[in-house]
Design a protein around this motif. Structure first.
Motif: not given
Length: 758
Positions: A241, A243-244, A512, A518, A547
């Motif tokens: 999360w 990274r998201i 990515q 994503s 992600k």
């Protein structure tokens, strides 16, 4: 141009997909192109060249609102997470239902719901927990039809929620929440605790009462259970999360937050957010394929990216009033997300002579990905100059994000500084399963699954003939290079099952870096892949900046769509002529199941061949409250005639499982919780038949093992007779199992006296 010219006359599967999923009634190919392109001649050209395709909802729905149909162009939405009260929980279900009715898939996060045992001020005194409401959302998903398909749902929960251990275990029961994907939001502090083998605090504070619920768990043990369950059941997936939230164009915009992800996890979105999808076919940009002079046409690729960004914005504007809910229309108008992605990557690398996952292939993907990101951002800036930036656009904050700085040239930076951006989110990589299958190319960023599949033909003389069906890119190479044996293919023909997982993740990692949303991606691993390897794979995925990640292990308990192994299908007879069926003799083996359906009890008797275990006949009869007897007689007859006509039980059960959901069945399932497996009577019958069939096969296998040292007489060949010679199929007594007589409007058992009149 017609569809045969577009897809190739030999591509029957592709034409079936186009006809069944994307063609509107009897429109011809050119009319379809005009409808889905909205009059944009440039994007129509790229579609005809198979260089670009819109997402499935656009291909099937664009323009149909003019015919009065309620449709959406968005493949996916994220609904507002339910708050911790009963009204919000059921409001969420209502929003899911409405969105599904328009054809959209949904994501919902349940982290705000109280954990099991929290004190509440109603008759229950304690809540049943966040996980308990997942079945409600799954049932809503199964109930709302979408023109031959069902809705898609993703349910997520935060790794710090006290119910996360229960969440992880939920889908080890294959009958629970079977119309939803599930994923755990994993944070960096949890992963650090995993690496250090430390305790981790699961915590929740209930706002209404102030009650704090906490429990300590060993982070490594919890992480092990996540990976072990994924290894065994293909779920839950992991969403990294931080990274998201940290790698996108809005990571510095404090008023923005992601509420969840869409069903395939390639689209993190705010509450009410939706996304329009489109994918560029990378393999179509390789010039001089399969030769030493092969190269990727970057200039043409840039033009296609620019055209695709404009086309998706046109669809966004056109579809703005069509979203099912007011909050969706509001969110989309404020943030204007689009999702341009890729497909055909594995094919492109093969055409270039590069091995998927190796350093030179990763390097080429790095260059393609950067060009795609920079070009898309610049195209959105030019649209902002022409039409205005998205309403919530804050240029300075966007330009300081790590993602923007890593993916733009100076010229693009200057465009954004002057004009802002038309879109807050631009790039994603969706699975493109149906689209890529229609075109005959690899999907998303996945490697090709297999070089070939084995198929079997059953000869009329009783001899099985096996042959290979080659994946299209493999077939094209073999034909061009006159290769007759797939064992002579070059080393760069790697497949999902032979690829080292580090290379697979390296490929996703490099993409990515250039994708602001994503990537929907499942790592396929062989059956011998271990739990320890799965754990290492997850750790490596986290370290490489993914992600999200999930795996599918060949042979795991959750059966996949793709399978390279041809399973032996046992049928009642081989070599039947048209109009012939197998004669049922008196030495059959019978089995019985009592089912509970939405209308009451239903009795299912199945008769099997004693030598092969093949299904021969089925008899259905209702109990005292079991619904329509004529329906059951009719279904019994159709199953029996199909089985005796040589159709295998897997095919019969597959048809029964496609019957959809019954409201009365669902209502009883929720209220009384005593229904048999399934969502309607035909589905319950199918599951019972398969259960009895497996039991029969196990008994035969045990018998064979016991007699393996004894010379066993060869089973007699079943006798084929014309359908007209078929004996009458009867209904059997639910009490004693003897045949019923139908007299004067009543079914009467001459053996025990049971009767039922109509």
């Amino acid at each position: 141009m017609n569809v045969e010219e577009w897809l190739g006359s030999e591509n029957r599967l592709g034409m079936d997909i186009w006809n069944k999923k994307y063609r509107n009634e009897q429109e011809d190919f050119e009319s379809w192109i005009t409808r889905i392109s909205g009059g944009n001649e440039e994007i129509a050209k790229y579609i005809k060249e198979k260089k670009f395709l819109f997402g499935g909802r656009i291909l099937s729905n664009r323009g149909l609102d003019k015919q009065g149909k309620k449709v959406t162009y968005s493949n996916c939405y994220v609904v507002e997470p339910p708050k911790d009260n009963i009204e919000s929980i059921f409001d969420c279900a209502k929003k899911l239902a409405r969105t599904y009715s328009y054809g959209g898939g949904c994501g919902v996060d349940i982290s705000e719901l109280s954990p099991r045992g929290a004190k509440i001020n109603n008759a229950a005194k304690e809540t049943s927990g966040a996980v308990s409401f997942m079945e409600l959302y799954s049932l809503v998903t199964s109930l709302i039809g979408q023109n031959g398909r069902r809705g898609a749902l993703m349910i997520s929960i935060d790794c710090s929620h006290p119910d996360v251990p229960e969440f992880i275990e939920l889908k080890t029961d294959l009958e629970k929440v079977n119309t939803a994907n599930i994923s755990v939001r994993i944070h960096e502090d949890f992963m650090e605790a995993v690496k250090k083998n430390e305790e981790y605090c699961l915590h929740y504070t209930r706002e209404e009462t102030g009650q704090v619920i906490e429990r300590m768990v060993n982070a490594r043990e919890l992480f092990h259970r996540i990976t072990e369950t994924n290894w065994d059941y293909a779920e839950p997936g992991a969403l990294f999360w931080d990274r998201i939230t940290g790698w996108n164009l809005l990571s510095n915009t404090k008023e923005f937050s992601y509420a969840g992800v869409n069903p395939c996890a390639e689209e993190p979105l705010p509450a009410g957010g939706s996304c329009l999808l489109g994918s560029i076919n990378l393999s179509a940009f390789v010039e001089n394929p399969f030769t030493e002079n092969a190269y990727f046409d970057f200039e043409e690729f840039k033009h296609c990216v620019q055209a695709s960004v404009r086309a998706l914005n046109e669809v966004l504007e056109e579809g703005l009033p069509l979203h099912p809910l007011p909050e969706q229309r509001e969110s989309v108008s404020q943030w204007r997300q689009i999702g341009l992605g890729i497909m055909g990557l594995a094919d492109a690398l093969i055409k270039l002579g590069l091995t998927y996952g190796e350093e030179d292939a990763v390097s080429v993907c790095d260059r393609i990905g950067f060009v795609m990101a920079d070009t898309a951002i610049a195209a959105s800036a030019r649209l902002a100059k022409e039409l205005g930036a998205f309403p919530k656009c804050k240029v300075e904050e966007i330009m300081e994000t790590p993602y923007f700085l890593a993916n733009t040239t100076e010229g693009t930076k200057e465009l954004v500084r002057k004009y802002g951006l038309r879109n807050s989110q631009l790039l994603t990589i969706a699975p493109t399963g149906t689209l890529s299958t229609m075109l005959g190319i690899s999907g998303g960023i996945e490697p090709i699954y297999a070089n070939y599949y084995e198929r079997k033909t059953e000869s009329l003389h009783g001899e099985d003939v096996y042959y290979k069906v080659y994946t299209k890119i493999v077939k094209d190479f073999m034909e061009e290079h006159k290769v007759s044996d797939d064992r002579l293919l070059p080393d760069y023909f790697v497949t999902a099952m032979t690829l080292d997982y580090h290379q697979r993740i390296d490929m996703q990692s490099i993409w990515q870096r250039h994708i602001d949303a994503s990537i929907s991606s499942t790592v396929n691993v062989p059956s011998g892949f271990t739990v320890e390897e799965t754990e290492n794979l997850y750790l490596y995925a986290f370290e490489q900046g993914l992600k999200g990640i999930t795996i599918f292990r060949d042979g795991c308990k959750r059966v996949g769509i793709l399978n390279t192994k041809e399973t032996k299908k046992i049928t009642a007879g081989e070599g039947l002529k048209r109009g012939e069926i197998i004669l049922v003799t008196d030495d059959v083996v019978g089995k019985k199941r009592k089912l509970i359906t939405g209308c009451g009890s239903l009795h299912c008797i199945a008769l099997f061949d004693p030598h092969t275990g093949a299904l021969l006949e089925t008899y259905l009869s209702k109990g005292s409250t079991g619904g329509c007897n004529n329906f059951m007689v009719g279904l019994s007859r159709m199953i029996s005639i199909s089985a005796r006509g040589g159709i295998d039980i897997e095919t019969i059960v597959d048809q029964l499982n496609s019957s959809g959901s019954c409201p009365s069945y669902t209502a009883r399932k929720v209220t009384r919780k005593d229904t048999s497996k399934g969502a309607c009577c035909p589905m319950a019958v199918g599951k019972a038949l398969m259960d009895m069939y497996k039991e029969m096969q196990a008994e035969l296998a045990q018998k064979q093992q016991a007699n393996e040292t004894v010379k066993v007489k060869k089973a007699p060949k079943p006798k084929a007779v014309p359908v007209t010679e078929s004996s009458e199929i009867k209904t059997y007594c639910p009490e004693c199992g003897e045949p019923l007589n139908f007299e004067e409007g009543c079914n009467i058992c001459k053996n025990c006296g049971w009767s039922k009149c109509h």
